[in-house]
Design an enzyme around this catalytic site. Structure first.
Site, mmCIF file in Angstrom:
data_model
loop_
_atom_site.group_PDB
_atom_site.id
_atom_site.type_symbol
_atom_site.label_atom_id
_atom_site.label_comp_id
_atom_site.label_asym_id
_atom_site.label_seq_id
_atom_site.Cartn_x
_atom_site.Cartn_y
_atom_site.Cartn_z
ATOM 1 N N GLY A 25 8.682 12.070 10.259
ATOM 2 C CA GLY A 25 8.560 12.846 9.026
ATOM 3 C C GLY A 25 9.256 14.202 9.120
ATOM 4 O O GLY A 25 9.370 14.788 10.193
ATOM 5 N N SER A 84 11.663 7.904 7.192
ATOM 6 C CA SER A 84 10.224 7.969 6.903
ATOM 7 C C SER A 84 9.963 8.251 5.427
ATOM 8 O O SER A 84 10.709 8.990 4.785
ATOM 9 C CB SER A 84 9.604 9.091 7.754
ATOM 10 O OG SER A 84 8.321 9.414 7.284
ATOM 11 N N ILE A 102 7.506 2.723 5.108
ATOM 12 C CA ILE A 102 6.689 2.906 3.907
ATOM 13 C C ILE A 102 5.210 2.911 4.279
ATOM 14 O O ILE A 102 4.817 2.401 5.338
ATOM 15 C CB ILE A 102 7.035 1.745 2.924
ATOM 16 C CG1 ILE A 102 6.637 2.054 1.504
ATOM 17 C CG2 ILE A 102 6.443 0.422 3.394
ATOM 18 C CD1 ILE A 102 7.292 1.104 0.492
ATOM 19 N N TYR A 103 4.415 3.522 3.442
ATOM 20 C CA TYR A 103 2.956 3.389 3.532
ATOM 21 C C TYR A 103 2.512 2.750 2.228
ATOM 22 O O TYR A 103 3.195 2.875 1.217
ATOM 23 C CB TYR A 103 2.287 4.762 3.640
ATOM 24 C CG TYR A 103 2.644 5.550 4.876
ATOM 25 C CD1 TYR A 103 2.128 5.194 6.120
ATOM 26 C CD2 TYR A 103 3.478 6.655 4.806
ATOM 27 C CE1 TYR A 103 2.442 5.928 7.256
ATOM 28 C CE2 TYR A 103 3.798 7.386 5.940
ATOM 29 C CZ TYR A 103 3.276 7.024 7.159
ATOM 30 O OH TYR A 103 3.587 7.745 8.278
ATOM 31 N N THR A 139 4.035 1.116 8.194
ATOM 32 C CA THR A 139 3.260 1.711 9.293
ATOM 33 C C THR A 139 1.778 1.583 8.976
ATOM 34 O O THR A 139 1.332 1.991 7.902
ATOM 35 C CB THR A 139 3.659 3.188 9.482
ATOM 36 O OG1 THR A 139 5.021 3.216 9.871
ATOM 37 C CG2 THR A 139 2.813 3.872 10.539
ATOM 38 N N LYS A 198 4.558 -1.810 11.703
ATOM 39 C CA LYS A 198 4.626 -0.876 12.836
ATOM 40 C C LYS A 198 3.249 -0.303 13.156
ATOM 41 O O LYS A 198 2.540 0.160 12.258
ATOM 42 C CB LYS A 198 5.563 0.288 12.489
ATOM 43 C CG LYS A 198 5.584 1.419 13.510
ATOM 44 C CD LYS A 198 6.695 2.405 13.206
ATOM 45 C CE LYS A 198 6.765 3.532 14.210
ATOM 46 N NZ LYS A 198 5.831 4.623 13.930
ATOM 47 N N HIS A 237 2.066 5.051 17.767
ATOM 48 C CA HIS A 237 2.541 6.192 16.988
ATOM 49 C C HIS A 237 2.906 7.369 17.903
ATOM 50 O O HIS A 237 2.643 8.525 17.600
ATOM 51 C CB HIS A 237 1.475 6.624 15.971
ATOM 52 C CG HIS A 237 2.037 7.180 14.698
ATOM 53 N ND1 HIS A 237 2.079 6.460 13.526
ATOM 54 C CD2 HIS A 237 2.600 8.377 14.388
ATOM 55 C CE1 HIS A 237 2.609 7.204 12.569
ATOM 56 N NE2 HIS A 237 2.943 8.368 13.067
#
Ligand code: FMN
Length: 381
Positions: free
Chosen positions: A83, A110, A132-133, A159, A256, A280
């Site tokens: 990020g 990100s 992506i989230y 993620t 991920k 992470h």
């Protein structure tokens, strides 16, 4: 050590980054959750396995190319998502994506990058992935997927290891939170790096570029955007959302942040192309398995059914070889290229990639392998 051309390894780039960055930013890259046992543990885990070389093999020509997520890459290593990379150097994600493309490898942008999906696509003609989230606003998630399709991204990466935020105490010590509320230590940390402050003031502000349009005109300051995105992280995401996202995207898809074989099985059953085995970078659940420790059991469960990426603690070419010999398809890195970025922008990221490429190539020669497919379980003990 102050010049990137003098750096002999990733640790040298880290030392340069430490000198150049304000303390809150260096610690944001370098730190992890709780006692940070996973940050070093990720790298140290590779020490538990030893390489077994074979000699009198013709290694005059070594080919590092391999294939991952639908694209050929020039070496079994790519740049994972991080990020707000523009905080570490004003050229940020653009510099990182260009360095990756020039090195012939993948870059994963990100969601919380400081450069938009579209701007990275126009800067980078290499393989691109978007991380992506699943956002609370599913419309926003759908919008991201459509924008990636329009901008010709090659793959999508979900993620999953942030169901809640990790406890990163180095960030709290400086008030470098989301949104930032710098305390005295934080202000002193920035004041001690006037060069960084000057460059930050003379370049566009680093904002969460992918959601900039979500804030009314005039208030798109980084703080309001961070407040907005903080409300969008969804703690109620489940496997159903994964299936939905895979079908919305319809292309190469990586999940991920898995450490458990049973999760890897569920991911394969849901239809992923790849599993990224990752904690992470030690920034979420401290005391979890390292990526390398989790790799073997996941390979045993789903090896051959999907691609497997080993993500975390890669600092040397030998780490990559150990991961490949354990069954990984490729590896990805976070901090190593951020240290390079902070040390010298695009040239610094290129230097990180060059160093690791040279190590992988030399180490393959020393191991007695001329292609990635030759690296196998017999090369580790
Ligand atoms: C500063 C920083 C920011 C990160 N931001 C993200 C992110 O936005 N999304 C994500 O999936 N992973 C993120 N990560 C994790 C990386 O993608 C990767 O999993 C981790 O850095 C790998 O470990 P390594 O740093 O030892 O290579 C971040 C890591 C760092 C160091």
């Amino acid at each position: 050590m102050s010049r990137i051309d003098q750096a002999l390894n990733i640790e040298d780039l880290r030392k340069i980054a430490r000198k150049k960055l304000p303390k809150p930013l260096f610690n944001y890259i370098d730190g992890g959750a709780d006692d940070e046992s996973n940050v070093l543990g990720n790298a140290h885990a590779y020490g538990a396995v030893k390489l077994v070389p074979e000699y009198l093999v013709d290694v005059a020509n070594i080919d590092l190319k391999t294939k991952v997520l639908g694209r050929e890459i020039s070496m079994p290593l790519f740049l994972g998502p991080t990020g707000m990379s523009r905080l570490f150097h004003h050229d940020g994600e653009t510099a990182v994506s260009k360095a990756a493309a020039e090195a012939g490898t993948y870059y994963a942008l990100s969601t919380v990058g400081a450069t938009s999906i579209e701007d990275v696509a126009s800067a980078c003609n290499g393989p691109k992935c978007f991380q992506i989230y699943v956002m609370k606003d599913r419309g926003l998630t759908r919008e991201f997927i459509q924008r990636c399709k329009d901008a010709n991204y090659d793959s999508l990466m979900l993620t999953v290891d942030i169901p809640v935020a990790g406890n990163r105490e180095r960030e709290l010590r400086y008030g470098f939170t989301m949104p930032p509320k710098l305390n005295l230590a934080g202000i002193i940390g920035f004041a001690a790096r006037p060069g960084w402050v000057y460059r930050a003031l003379t370049h566009p502000q680093a904002i969460l570029a992918n959601v900039a349009h979500k804030i009314p005109d005039g208030s798109s300051q980084s703080t309001s955007l961070m407040e907005y995105i903080a409300t969008q992280f969804d703690s109620s995401v489940t496997w159903k959302d994964l299936e939905w996202m895979i079908s919305e995207w319809g292309g190469p898809f990586v999940i991920k942040g898995l450490l458990s074989p049973s999760d890897a099985r569920k991911a394969v059953d849901a239809g992923v192309t790849a599993v990224s085995v990752s904690n992470h970078g030690g920034r979420q659940l401290d005391g979890a398995l390292s990526a390398f420790e989790a790799l073997g059991p996941i390979v045993d469960e789903v090896g051959g059914e999907c691609e497997i990426i080993c993500d975390g603690g890669i600092r040397r070419g030998t780490h990559v070889l150990k991961a490949l010999a354990s069954g990984a398809t490729a590896c990805s890195i976070g901090r190593p290229y951020l240290y390079g970025l902070a040390a010298g922008g695009q040239a610094g990221v290129a230097k990180a990639l060059e160093l690791l490429r040279a190590e992988i190539e030399r180490d393959m020669g020393l191991l007695g392998c001329t292609s990635i497919s030759e690296i196998s379980g017999k090369h580790i003990a």
